[in-house]
Design a protein around this motif. Structure first.
Motif, PDB file in Angstrom:
ATOM      1  N   ASP A 120      34.776  10.821  35.878  1.00 12.16           N
ATOM      2  CA  ASP A 120      34.813  10.834  37.340  1.00 12.16           C
ATOM      3  C   ASP A 120      36.088  11.553  37.772  1.00 12.16           C
ATOM      4  O   ASP A 120      37.185  11.141  37.443  1.00 12.16           O
ATOM      5  CB  ASP A 120      34.806   9.398  37.860  1.00 12.16           C
ATOM      6  N   CYS A 121      35.931  12.641  38.487  1.00 12.09           N
ATOM      7  CA  CYS A 121      37.081  13.452  38.901  1.00 12.09           C
ATOM      8  C   CYS A 121      37.415  13.273  40.371  1.00 12.09           C
ATOM      9  O   CYS A 121      38.144  14.077  40.944  1.00 12.09           O
ATOM     10  CB  CYS A 121      36.807  14.925  38.594  1.00 12.09           C
ATOM     11  N   SER A 122      36.921  12.215  40.989  1.00  9.12           N
ATOM     12  CA  SER A 122      37.133  12.035  42.424  1.00  9.12           C
ATOM     13  C   SER A 122      38.516  11.489  42.754  1.00  9.12           C
ATOM     14  O   SER A 122      39.036  11.740  43.826  1.00  9.12           O
ATOM     15  CB  SER A 122      36.057  11.118  42.998  1.00  9.12           C
ATOM     16  N   GLY A 123      39.140  10.755  41.853  1.00 14.63           N
ATOM     17  CA  GLY A 123      40.433  10.138  42.153  1.00 14.63           C
ATOM     18  C   GLY A 123      41.610  11.000  41.768  1.00 14.63           C
ATOM     19  O   GLY A 123      41.547  11.794  40.835  1.00 14.63           O
ATOM     20  N   ALA A 124      42.704  10.855  42.486  1.00 13.21           N
ATOM     21  CA  ALA A 124      43.910  11.648  42.223  1.00 13.21           C
ATOM     22  C   ALA A 124      44.634  11.192  40.966  1.00 13.21           C
ATOM     23  O   ALA A 124      45.483  11.911  40.452  1.00 13.21           O
ATOM     24  CB  ALA A 124      44.848  11.571  43.423  1.00 13.21           C
ATOM     25  N   ASP A 125      44.315  10.003  40.478  1.00 14.97           N
ATOM     26  CA  ASP A 125      45.001   9.509  39.275  1.00 14.97           C
ATOM     27  C   ASP A 125      44.021   9.240  38.133  1.00 14.97           C
ATOM     28  O   ASP A 125      44.335   8.539  37.188  1.00 14.97           O
ATOM     29  CB  ASP A 125      45.795   8.245  39.595  1.00 14.97           C
ATOM     30  N   GLY A 126      42.851   9.833  38.199  1.00  9.42           N
ATOM     31  CA  GLY A 126      41.823   9.613  37.190  1.00  9.42           C
ATOM     32  C   GLY A 126      41.975  10.527  35.993  1.00  9.42           C
ATOM     33  O   GLY A 126      42.988  11.226  35.829  1.00  9.42           O
ATOM     34  N   CYS A 129      40.622  13.363  35.143  1.00 12.35           N
ATOM     35  CA  CYS A 129      40.761  14.804  35.380  1.00 12.35           C
ATOM     36  C   CYS A 129      42.202  15.156  35.747  1.00 12.35           C
ATOM     37  O   CYS A 129      42.736  16.167  35.278  1.00 12.35           O
ATOM     38  CB  CYS A 129      39.806  15.261  36.466  1.00 12.35           C
ATOM     39  N   ALA A 130      42.831  14.327  36.548  1.00  8.97           N
ATOM     40  CA  ALA A 130      44.231  14.564  36.907  1.00  8.97           C
ATOM     41  C   ALA A 130      45.128  14.432  35.684  1.00  8.97           C
ATOM     42  O   ALA A 130      46.078  15.207  35.508  1.00  8.97           O
ATOM     43  CB  ALA A 130      44.664  13.589  37.998  1.00  8.97           C
ATOM     44  N   ARG A 131      44.820  13.468  34.813  1.00  8.60           N
ATOM     45  CA  ARG A 131      45.630  13.292  33.596  1.00  8.60           C
ATOM     46  C   ARG A 131      45.471  14.488  32.662  1.00  8.60           C
ATOM     47  O   ARG A 131      46.443  14.963  32.070  1.00  8.60           O
ATOM     48  CB  ARG A 131      45.243  11.990  32.890  1.00  8.60           C
TER      49      ARG A 131
END
Length: 87
Positions: free
Chosen positions: A16-22, A24-26
């Motif tokens: 899930d890439c919807s969150g800023a700290d998920g 994808c962000a990592r």
């Protein structure tokens, strides 16, 4: 992310890439550390046939990261990427 055992695809993850700290962000934060350094010296340790491939877009540009477990440097990258993706 696609996970391979040698050339055999064993798992596909779609984080899930919807969150800023998920995840994808990592992964995006890790991109500079995942690129091989031409001057790096790696231990000659084989960690198995595992291979992770992450494909997607970051800041509008296509990204493809592939890490294996063929030497100490690749094992470290593989472990970092796997942890960033949550497992």
């Amino acid at each position: 992310m696609r996970e391979f055992d040698g050339d055999r695809l064993v798992r596909v993850h779609r984080p899930d890439c919807s969150g800023a700290d998920g995840p994808c962000a990592r992964v995006a934060a890790l991109l500079p550390r995942l690129a091989p350094d031409p001057d790096e010296i790696c231990t000659e340790v084989y960690g198995g046939p595992g291979r992770l491939v992450v494909e997607g877009r970051h800041d509008g540009a296509p990204v493809r990261v592939e890490v294996t477990r063929t030497d100490g440097c690749q094992i470290a990258r593989h472990d970092l990427l796997r942890a960033a993706l949550g497992g």
